[in-house]
Motif scaffolding. Sequence first.
Motif, PDB file in Angstrom:
ATOM      1  N   VAL A   1     -14.532   8.439 -21.432  1.00 53.97           N
ATOM      2  CA  VAL A   1     -15.873   8.352 -20.847  1.00 53.97           C
ATOM      3  C   VAL A   1     -16.880   8.971 -21.799  1.00 53.97           C
ATOM      4  O   VAL A   1     -16.671  10.082 -22.305  1.00 53.97           O
ATOM      5  CB  VAL A   1     -15.938   9.080 -19.486  1.00 53.97           C
ATOM      6  N   TYR A   2     -17.965   8.230 -22.032  1.00 52.88           N
ATOM      7  CA  TYR A   2     -19.095   8.796 -22.776  1.00 52.88           C
ATOM      8  C   TYR A   2     -20.377   8.220 -22.187  1.00 52.88           C
ATOM      9  O   TYR A   2     -20.632   7.019 -22.292  1.00 52.88           O
ATOM     10  CB  TYR A   2     -19.004   8.481 -24.271  1.00 52.88           C
ATOM     11  N   ASN A   3     -21.160   9.073 -21.535  1.00 56.96           N
ATOM     12  CA  ASN A   3     -22.416   8.654 -20.899  1.00 56.96           C
ATOM     13  C   ASN A   3     -22.208   7.412 -20.036  1.00 56.96           C
ATOM     14  O   ASN A   3     -22.927   6.423 -20.147  1.00 56.96           O
ATOM     15  CB  ASN A   3     -23.488   8.392 -21.963  1.00 56.96           C
ATOM     16  N   GLY A   4     -21.227   7.496 -19.164  1.00 55.18           N
ATOM     17  CA  GLY A   4     -20.861   6.332 -18.355  1.00 55.18           C
ATOM     18  C   GLY A   4     -21.178   6.471 -16.886  1.00 55.18           C
ATOM     19  O   GLY A   4     -20.508   5.859 -16.046  1.00 55.18           O
ATOM     20  N   GLU A   5     -22.180   7.270 -16.538  1.00 59.11           N
ATOM     21  CA  GLU A   5     -22.419   7.596 -15.137  1.00 59.11           C
ATOM     22  C   GLU A   5     -22.710   6.380 -14.260  1.00 59.11           C
ATOM     23  O   GLU A   5     -22.416   6.390 -13.059  1.00 59.11           O
ATOM     24  CB  GLU A   5     -23.573   8.592 -15.012  1.00 59.11           C
ATOM     25  N   GLU A   6     -23.245   5.310 -14.835  1.00 49.32           N
ATOM     26  CA  GLU A   6     -23.697   4.192 -14.009  1.00 49.32           C
ATOM     27  C   GLU A   6     -22.548   3.479 -13.297  1.00 49.32           C
ATOM     28  O   GLU A   6     -22.663   3.105 -12.128  1.00 49.32           O
ATOM     29  CB  GLU A   6     -24.483   3.194 -14.862  1.00 49.32           C
ATOM     30  N   TRP A   7     -21.417   3.289 -13.995  1.00 53.20           N
ATOM     31  CA  TRP A   7     -20.323   2.514 -13.407  1.00 53.20           C
ATOM     32  C   TRP A   7     -19.002   3.283 -13.306  1.00 53.20           C
ATOM     33  O   TRP A   7     -17.992   2.716 -12.913  1.00 53.20           O
ATOM     34  CB  TRP A   7     -20.100   1.233 -14.217  1.00 53.20           C
TER      35      TRP A   7
ATOM     36  N   ASP B   1     -11.676   0.988 -19.773  1.00 53.60           N
ATOM     37  CA  ASP B   1     -12.964   1.487 -20.243  1.00 53.60           C
ATOM     38  C   ASP B   1     -13.880   1.785 -19.057  1.00 53.60           C
ATOM     39  O   ASP B   1     -13.730   1.228 -17.965  1.00 53.60           O
ATOM     40  CB  ASP B   1     -13.618   0.475 -21.181  1.00 53.60           C
ATOM     41  N   GLN B   2     -14.856   2.626 -19.271  1.00 52.71           N
ATOM     42  CA  GLN B   2     -15.644   3.220 -18.193  1.00 52.71           C
ATOM     43  C   GLN B   2     -16.468   2.238 -17.371  1.00 52.71           C
ATOM     44  O   GLN B   2     -16.830   2.547 -16.227  1.00 52.71           O
ATOM     45  CB  GLN B   2     -16.583   4.279 -18.778  1.00 52.71           C
ATOM     46  N   ASP B   3     -16.772   1.071 -17.908  1.00 50.12           N
ATOM     47  CA  ASP B   3     -17.589   0.114 -17.167  1.00 50.12           C
ATOM     48  C   ASP B   3     -16.797  -1.100 -16.695  1.00 50.12           C
ATOM     49  O   ASP B   3     -17.376  -2.088 -16.239  1.00 50.12           O
ATOM     50  CB  ASP B   3     -18.800  -0.331 -17.998  1.00 50.12           C
TER      51      ASP B   3
ATOM     52  N   GLU C   1     -23.697  -7.034 -15.080  1.00 51.58           N
ATOM     53  CA  GLU C   1     -23.952  -5.674 -14.602  1.00 51.58           C
ATOM     54  C   GLU C   1     -24.096  -5.595 -13.092  1.00 51.58           C
ATOM     55  O   GLU C   1     -24.007  -4.506 -12.511  1.00 51.58           O
ATOM     56  CB  GLU C   1     -25.188  -5.092 -15.289  1.00 51.58           C
ATOM     57  N   ASN C   2     -24.275  -6.752 -12.432  1.00 53.22           N
ATOM     58  CA  ASN C   2     -24.339  -6.787 -10.976  1.00 53.22           C
ATOM     59  C   ASN C   2     -22.987  -7.145 -10.354  1.00 53.22           C
ATOM     60  O   ASN C   2     -22.908  -7.438  -9.165  1.00 53.22           O
ATOM     61  CB  ASN C   2     -25.398  -7.794 -10.524  1.00 53.22           C
ATOM     62  N   THR C   3     -21.934  -7.157 -11.190  1.00 50.20           N
ATOM     63  CA  THR C   3     -20.568  -7.488 -10.785  1.00 50.20           C
ATOM     64  C   THR C   3     -20.426  -8.949 -10.378  1.00 50.20           C
ATOM     65  O   THR C   3     -19.496  -9.324  -9.665  1.00 50.20           O
ATOM     66  CB  THR C   3     -20.078  -6.549  -9.643  1.00 50.20           C
ATOM     67  N   THR C   4     -21.355  -9.782 -10.837  1.00 50.53           N
ATOM     68  CA  THR C   4     -21.232 -11.222 -10.626  1.00 50.53           C
ATOM     69  C   THR C   4     -20.245 -11.784 -11.641  1.00 50.53           C
ATOM     70  O   THR C   4     -20.389 -11.552 -12.846  1.00 50.53           O
ATOM     71  CB  THR C   4     -22.596 -11.918 -10.799  1.00 50.53           C
ATOM     72  N   LEU C   5     -19.234 -12.509 -11.165  1.00 57.06           N
ATOM     73  CA  LEU C   5     -18.205 -13.040 -12.053  1.00 57.06           C
ATOM     74  C   LEU C   5     -18.761 -14.218 -12.842  1.00 57.06           C
ATOM     75  O   LEU C   5     -19.418 -15.102 -12.293  1.00 57.06           O
ATOM     76  CB  LEU C   5     -16.979 -13.466 -11.248  1.00 57.06           C
ATOM     77  N   LYS C   6     -18.471 -14.248 -14.153  1.00 56.73           N
ATOM     78  CA  LYS C   6     -19.046 -15.266 -15.027  1.00 56.73           C
ATOM     79  C   LYS C   6     -18.003 -16.247 -15.553  1.00 56.73           C
ATOM     80  O   LYS C   6     -18.160 -17.452 -15.440  1.00 56.73           O
ATOM     81  CB  LYS C   6     -19.780 -14.592 -16.194  1.00 56.73           C
TER      82      LYS C   6
ATOM     83  N   LYS D   1     -14.049  -7.322 -17.113  1.00 56.10           N
ATOM     84  CA  LYS D   1     -14.806  -6.688 -18.197  1.00 56.10           C
ATOM     85  C   LYS D   1     -16.292  -6.897 -17.949  1.00 56.10           C
ATOM     86  O   LYS D   1     -16.750  -8.031 -17.797  1.00 56.10           O
ATOM     87  CB  LYS D   1     -14.405  -7.277 -19.552  1.00 56.10           C
ATOM     88  N   ARG D   2     -17.036  -5.806 -17.928  1.00 56.02           N
ATOM     89  CA  ARG D   2     -18.459  -5.884 -17.593  1.00 56.02           C
ATOM     90  C   ARG D   2     -19.322  -6.044 -18.844  1.00 56.02           C
ATOM     91  O   ARG D   2     -19.226  -5.255 -19.784  1.00 56.02           O
ATOM     92  CB  ARG D   2     -18.887  -4.617 -16.848  1.00 56.02           C
ATOM     93  N   GLU D   3     -20.161  -7.069 -18.835  1.00 48.03           N
ATOM     94  CA  GLU D   3     -21.176  -7.243 -19.875  1.00 48.03           C
ATOM     95  C   GLU D   3     -22.513  -6.778 -19.316  1.00 48.03           C
ATOM     96  O   GLU D   3     -22.897  -7.156 -18.209  1.00 48.03           O
ATOM     97  CB  GLU D   3     -21.270  -8.712 -20.299  1.00 48.03           C
ATOM     98  N   HIS D   4     -23.217  -5.955 -20.088  1.00 45.91           N
ATOM     99  CA  HIS D   4     -24.490  -5.430 -19.606  1.00 45.91           C
ATOM    100  C   HIS D   4     -25.392  -5.091 -20.780  1.00 45.91           C
ATOM    101  O   HIS D   4     -24.977  -5.154 -21.947  1.00 45.91           O
ATOM    102  CB  HIS D   4     -24.259  -4.200 -18.721  1.00 45.91           C
ATOM    103  N   SER D   5     -26.608  -4.714 -20.478  1.00 45.15           N
ATOM    104  CA  SER D   5     -27.614  -4.506 -21.519  1.00 45.15           C
ATOM    105  C   SER D   5     -27.294  -3.333 -22.432  1.00 45.15           C
ATOM    106  O   SER D   5     -27.825  -3.239 -23.542  1.00 45.15           O
ATOM    107  CB  SER D   5     -28.992  -4.278 -20.872  1.00 45.15           C
TER     108      SER D   5
END
Length: 290
Positions: free
Chosen positions: A10-16, A88-90, A124-129, A204-208
């Motif tokens: 974990v490194y600065n992973g508070e969001e998820w 991984d954290q997200d 990032e909204n957990t919508t499956l792609k 696996k989460r893709e986000h900004s």
Amino acid sequence: MPTVSVILPVYNGEEWIKDCISSITSQSVEDIEIIIVDDNSKDGSVDKIQDMNDSRIKLIRHDTNRGVPGARNTGIESARGDYICFIDQDDRWVEEKLEKQLQVFKDGDDRLGVVYGDVIIMDENTTLKQRLSTESVSESRLDRIKDIFLSNPPITITTMIKKKCFDLHGLLDDSLYGCDDYEFWLRIAGDFTFEYIPEPLAYKREHSKNTSGNINKMTEDRISIANEYINEYPQLRGVYKKRISDIYLIASYSHFIDRNMSESMKNIHRSIVADAYNVISSPARLIRMN
């Protein structure tokens, strides 16, 4: 003693981070330890981890940032289980991931070292792609090494690894950037087999906040690994040019995503010089290889 040691850097992973941990604690296999290695976070990650009320969680804190492979190595050194898994954290796991993999190990022989599967990409909204499928690795030793050398089939967050692999071959090489797992698969492939479960085992989460990181360092390290292993396995020389071409294609794609067109074009040129035919036939594989 736990059967499975789950290692979560974990490194600065508070969001998820809570969502990630929940996908571990809700696994159908309960005989696990969850080793969370905080890599000197500057946000509220540690507070959120400490809010999780589960006796199986063990929090280790680094006083300096050592990167993902360094954090994973700390977890490996503390692991007590017969099997090791990374997440991984997200990201998230499917609920029966560990159960399915343990069954494959139970049905396999002593040579089986890694069990892995596919991932589902989510936003990032957990919508499956989309589903990101990998492929199986050959059974024979040299073909197995060749398969991994060319395409790195195991997706790390889907893997379950026999602890014996680390006992015999050591920790991850934390001097490598973004390809320490790839080098480890090559390192153990001479002694252990890989088993593919053809279904999604993780999300696996893709986000900004996703970044390509140090693309040039990653490219240099991948080429260094290729050079090392063709010296160890001369049989790989026949596919060496293709591998180098692929490495530059991956770099070109990563620079393109980062909108660095100059570096993207430089790497396309390098890829063509290495193996022009490979460039023509490769575009559809870029996302998988990256």
